[in-house]
Design a protein around this motif. Structure first.
Motif, PDB file in Angstrom:
ATOM      1  N   PRO A   1     -31.262   6.795 -18.589  1.00 40.42           N
ATOM      2  CA  PRO A   1     -30.631   5.857 -19.494  1.00 40.42           C
ATOM      3  C   PRO A   1     -29.411   5.147 -18.592  1.00 40.42           C
ATOM      4  N   VAL A   2     -29.317   3.715 -18.824  1.00 35.73           N
ATOM      5  CA  VAL A   2     -28.462   3.076 -18.259  1.00 35.73           C
ATOM      6  C   VAL A   2     -27.401   2.473 -18.885  1.00 35.73           C
ATOM      7  N   GLU A   3     -27.552   2.250 -20.145  1.00 34.61           N
ATOM      8  CA  GLU A   3     -26.446   1.718 -21.191  1.00 34.61           C
ATOM      9  C   GLU A   3     -26.862   1.707 -22.469  1.00 34.61           C
ATOM     10  N   GLY A   4     -25.963   1.969 -23.328  1.00 36.53           N
ATOM     11  CA  GLY A   4     -25.945   2.026 -24.786  1.00 36.53           C
ATOM     12  C   GLY A   4     -25.050   1.141 -25.560  1.00 36.53           C
ATOM     13  N   THR A   5     -25.654   0.337 -26.644  1.00 30.42           N
ATOM     14  CA  THR A   5     -24.985  -0.469 -27.115  1.00 30.42           C
ATOM     15  C   THR A   5     -25.284  -0.379 -28.847  1.00 30.42           C
ATOM     16  N   GLY A   6     -24.508  -0.833 -29.611  1.00 29.44           N
ATOM     17  CA  GLY A   6     -24.712  -0.903 -31.097  1.00 29.44           C
ATOM     18  C   GLY A   6     -23.409  -1.200 -31.899  1.00 29.44           C
ATOM     19  N   PRO A   7     -23.505  -0.925 -33.186  1.00 31.23           N
ATOM     20  CA  PRO A   7     -22.482  -1.049 -33.937  1.00 31.23           C
ATOM     21  C   PRO A   7     -21.362  -0.034 -33.586  1.00 31.23           C
ATOM     22  N   SER A   8     -21.496   0.941 -32.772  1.00 31.59           N
ATOM     23  CA  SER A   8     -20.493   1.765 -32.036  1.00 31.59           C
ATOM     24  C   SER A   8     -20.703   2.002 -30.708  1.00 31.59           C
ATOM     25  N   ASN A   9     -19.993   2.147 -29.662  1.00 34.77           N
ATOM     26  CA  ASN A   9     -20.279   2.086 -28.151  1.00 34.77           C
ATOM     27  C   ASN A   9     -20.649   3.275 -27.951  1.00 34.77           C
ATOM     28  N   GLY A  10     -21.732   3.105 -26.930  1.00 38.68           N
ATOM     29  CA  GLY A  10     -22.560   4.355 -26.168  1.00 38.68           C
ATOM     30  C   GLY A  10     -21.787   4.573 -25.089  1.00 38.68           C
ATOM     31  N   ARG A  11     -21.940   6.049 -24.750  1.00 36.40           N
ATOM     32  CA  ARG A  11     -21.410   6.674 -23.594  1.00 36.40           C
ATOM     33  C   ARG A  11     -22.653   7.373 -22.790  1.00 36.40           C
ATOM     34  N   VAL A  12     -22.903   6.776 -21.578  1.00 35.33           N
ATOM     35  CA  VAL A  12     -24.031   7.417 -20.768  1.00 35.33           C
ATOM     36  C   VAL A  12     -23.498   8.646 -20.033  1.00 35.33           C
ATOM     37  N   GLU A  13     -24.111   9.769 -20.465  1.00 26.26           N
ATOM     38  CA  GLU A  13     -23.714  11.174 -19.802  1.00 26.26           C
ATOM     39  C   GLU A  13     -25.037  11.851 -19.363  1.00 26.26           C
ATOM     40  N   GLY A  14     -25.385  11.413 -17.893  1.00 29.22           N
ATOM     41  CA  GLY A  14     -26.682  11.798 -17.409  1.00 29.22           C
ATOM     42  C   GLY A  14     -27.608  11.193 -18.017  1.00 29.22           C
ATOM     43  N   GLN A  15     -28.339  12.089 -18.707  1.00 25.40           N
ATOM     44  CA  GLN A  15     -29.859  11.718 -19.554  1.00 25.40           C
ATOM     45  C   GLN A  15     -29.386  11.620 -20.892  1.00 25.40           C
ATOM     46  N   VAL A  16     -28.304  11.717 -21.515  1.00 28.54           N
ATOM     47  CA  VAL A  16     -27.825  11.428 -22.796  1.00 28.54           C
ATOM     48  C   VAL A  16     -26.825  10.444 -22.932  1.00 28.54           C
ATOM     49  N   VAL A  17     -27.041   9.683 -24.232  1.00 28.53           N
ATOM     50  CA  VAL A  17     -26.214   8.687 -24.466  1.00 28.53           C
ATOM     51  C   VAL A  17     -25.538   8.987 -25.776  1.00 28.53           C
ATOM     52  N   ARG A  18     -24.521   8.980 -25.961  1.00 31.07           N
ATOM     53  CA  ARG A  18     -23.621   9.614 -27.061  1.00 31.07           C
ATOM     54  C   ARG A  18     -22.842   8.104 -27.650  1.00 31.07           C
ATOM     55  N   PHE A  19     -23.188   7.913 -28.880  1.00 27.56           N
ATOM     56  CA  PHE A  19     -22.755   6.847 -29.609  1.00 27.56           C
ATOM     57  C   PHE A  19     -21.426   7.364 -30.412  1.00 27.56           C
ATOM     58  N   GLU A  20     -20.289   6.485 -30.556  1.00 29.15           N
ATOM     59  CA  GLU A  20     -19.035   6.774 -30.940  1.00 29.15           C
ATOM     60  C   GLU A  20     -19.592   6.903 -32.641  1.00 29.15           C
ATOM     61  N   LEU A  21     -18.629   7.346 -33.287  1.00 26.86           N
ATOM     62  CA  LEU A  21     -18.702   7.631 -34.824  1.00 26.86           C
ATOM     63  C   LEU A  21     -18.758   6.248 -35.451  1.00 26.86           C
ATOM     64  N   LEU A  22     -19.739   6.142 -36.275  1.00 21.76           N
ATOM     65  CA  LEU A  22     -19.852   4.930 -37.391  1.00 21.76           C
ATOM     66  C   LEU A  22     -19.359   5.450 -38.498  1.00 21.76           C
ATOM     67  N   PRO A  23     -18.120   4.865 -39.186  1.00 21.26           N
ATOM     68  CA  PRO A  23     -17.621   5.572 -40.166  1.00 21.26           C
ATOM     69  C   PRO A  23     -18.203   5.355 -41.693  1.00 21.26           C
ATOM     70  N   ARG A  24     -19.065   4.125 -41.721  1.00 20.78           N
ATOM     71  CA  ARG A  24     -19.806   3.978 -42.898  1.00 20.78           C
ATOM     72  C   ARG A  24     -21.057   3.148 -42.823  1.00 20.78           C
ATOM     73  N   LEU A  25     -21.926   3.450 -43.564  1.00 19.36           N
ATOM     74  CA  LEU A  25     -23.238   2.725 -43.429  1.00 19.36           C
ATOM     75  C   LEU A  25     -23.460   2.384 -44.999  1.00 19.36           C
ATOM     76  N   ALA A  26     -23.453   1.306 -45.751  1.00 18.08           N
ATOM     77  CA  ALA A  26     -23.273   0.986 -47.254  1.00 18.08           C
ATOM     78  C   ALA A  26     -24.812   1.130 -47.393  1.00 18.08           C
ATOM     79  N   LEU A  27     -24.801   1.241 -48.736  1.00 17.36           N
ATOM     80  CA  LEU A  27     -26.341   1.493 -49.537  1.00 17.36           C
ATOM     81  C   LEU A  27     -27.146   0.109 -49.287  1.00 17.36           C
ATOM     82  N   ARG A  28     -28.586   0.733 -48.650  1.00 15.99           N
ATOM     83  CA  ARG A  28     -29.442  -0.462 -48.287  1.00 15.99           C
ATOM     84  C   ARG A  28     -29.197  -1.256 -47.065  1.00 15.99           C
TER      85      ARG A  28
END
Length: 477
Positions: free
Chosen positions: A407-434
């Protein structure tokens, strides 16, 4: 000396095990000896090597063998192979464990004599010898007693007695003793006894105990169980015996998802010896629940909201009713029912239903291109769609690349952190219905092969993570 005949060994802990027929010739017992070998002459202050040999000349193993060696006064121990397990003053001790029949153990001591004269270490052996062994067990009894909370005079009360053996041994000679309270009666009288021959380890016996309510008031029913070996245990249950009149019971499911039908059952009993007059049964529908159907021509009053029945019951007659509802909101719903008739006291009953939301999270992973040359970058698109009945909270997304994919980069509604071969995204507090959340992971291959991106999603509403993966083919010239 040869042994003949049949021998039995009984371990007096409530059980006996036959050991079978003895062999025609018992094996020779363990026979330990200790021998010290070394030079016959030495010089004060110069090292002297001594070898101690422990032999078992018998055919049977000697267990927990311990050798103690006491050095002469003023002697100095230079080293011992193996080192002693205990060394205090001139006394050395080794725990040799088990010496098999015909086996031996050797120990090497290097000592310096401290004075002239005879130099003679003293050796002593102790051991235990086992020609048979027995498995010692212990039964452990526990009892639970359950029964109705209320019962009407003249009705039968059924109690369930559960006797369990959680120990390692068989419980034998079990005696069940029940002394009924004044308000309950059995055909045998107030005292009931029953035998149970045995209860195996891990076994549970369930016994039904019936009694008739004869006197109103609070009652305590207690059961005592004894067994061989002095085992004693007991259990008790409290109930209320009520005078003859109306009795109402309301039962239903423990939980349902939003929008799913739930049926509550009502049982109304006329406990008197006369028919009822103007009997009315009502069931309140709690806020957050929607009426669907009622049995026996039950009338639904949407304004209150209420379901009611006008009935007549004969002496000692009982009737079953039902109302079907559905949950429109999440939470604990409390349903209550009432029954009243001319000349009889009103009675009530209640039941609770937990209405929950079914978590339904769709997780998809797709690569932008496939196949690719080694060294080229590709983008994995991760779609998270809330298809459930409530909003998702505290969503945690993790992407894990297999060997050969970096992995090189992780993007989205919460930031992604690259740790070797793992990308961990920060907590997304809420995802509304549908609602939908889209994440992207950019990665490149370090060598040719089929490499996979595995994705896991957690949230407060999920008991197990939702998983998805995508495989990409990489080649090189």
């Amino acid at each position: 000396m040869p042994l003949r005949g049949r021998w039995l060994f009984a371990l007096l802990l409530g059980c006996a095990w036959p050991l079978g027929e003895a062999s025609a010739q018992s094996p020779a017992p363990a026979a330990l000896s200790v021998e010290t070998v070394g030079a016959t002459e030495g010089i004060v202050g110069q090292a002297l090597t001594v070898v101690v040999v422990v032999r078992n000349r018998g055919a049977m193993a000697a267990e927990r063998v311990r050798l103690e060696e006491r050095l002469p006064a003023d002697a100095h121990l230079v080293r011992a192979e193996p080192p002693p397990d205990d060394f205090h003053d001139e006394r050395l001790a080794w725990d040799l464990g088990t010496v098999e029949g015909g086996g031996e153990r050797r120990l090497r001591l290097v000592v310096e004599p401290g004075r002239e004269g005879d130099f003679q270490p003293a050796a002593a052996l102790t051991h235990s010898q086992s020609s048979w062994k027995a498995r010692v067990t212990r039964p452990r009894l526990s009892v639970t007693l359950t029964g109705p909370e209320t019962v009407m005079v003249g009705d039968r009360a059924t109690f369930e007695l559960r006797i369990a053996n959680s120990g390692s041994g068989v419980a034998t000679g079990l005696l069940i003793h029940e002394e009924l309270p004044p308000g309950l009666r059995h055909a045998q009288g107030r005292t009931i006894e029953a035998d149970l021959p045995r209860l195996l380890p891990g076994e549970t016996k369930t016994i039904a105990l019936d009694a008739t309510a004869v006197q109103p008031g609070p009652q305590v029913n207690e059961v005592r169980v004894t067994a061989d070996g002095g085992l004693v245990t007991s259990a008790r249950v409290e109930l209320l015996v009520v005078p003859p009149g109306l009795r109402l019971r309301l039962t239903g499911p423990d939980q349902r998802y939003l929008g799913r039908a739930a049926e509550f059952d009502l049982e109304i009993v006329n406990g008197t010896d006369a028919p009822t007059n103007h009997l009315v049964v009502e069931c309140q529908i709690p806020e957050g629940m929607r009426f669907l159907l009622a049995s026996d021509a039950g009338h639904h009053d949407a304004g209150r909201p209420l379901v009611s029945w006008n009935l007549e019951l004969g002496p000692r007659e009982r009737r079953g009713l039902a109302v079907r509802v559905a949950g429109d909101s999440v939470g604990t719903m409390h349903c209550r029912a009432f029954a009243r008739a001319d000349g009889l006291a009103e009675t009530a009953a209640s039941a609770s239903l937990e209405v929950g939301a079914a978590p339904m999270i769709l997780l998809e992973v797709r690569d932008a291109e496939d196949p690719l040359r080694v060294g080229q970058e590709t983008v994995y698109e991760i779609r998270v769609v809330n298809q459930g009945m409530v909003a998702g909270t505290n969503l945690r997304l993790t992407a894990m690349a297999t060997e050969g994919l970096m992995p090189v980069e992780g993007t989205g509604p919460s930031n992604g952190r690259v740790e070797g071969q793992v990308v961990r995204f920060e907590l997304l507090p809420r995802l509304a219905l549908r609602a939908e959340a889209v994440y992207r992971v950019k990665a490149r291959a370090t060598k040719a092969g089929e490499w996979r991106l595995n994705v896991q999603l957690f949230s407060d509403q999920l008991r197990q993570p939702v998983c998805a993966s995508e495989t990409t083919h990489f080649w090189e010239d």
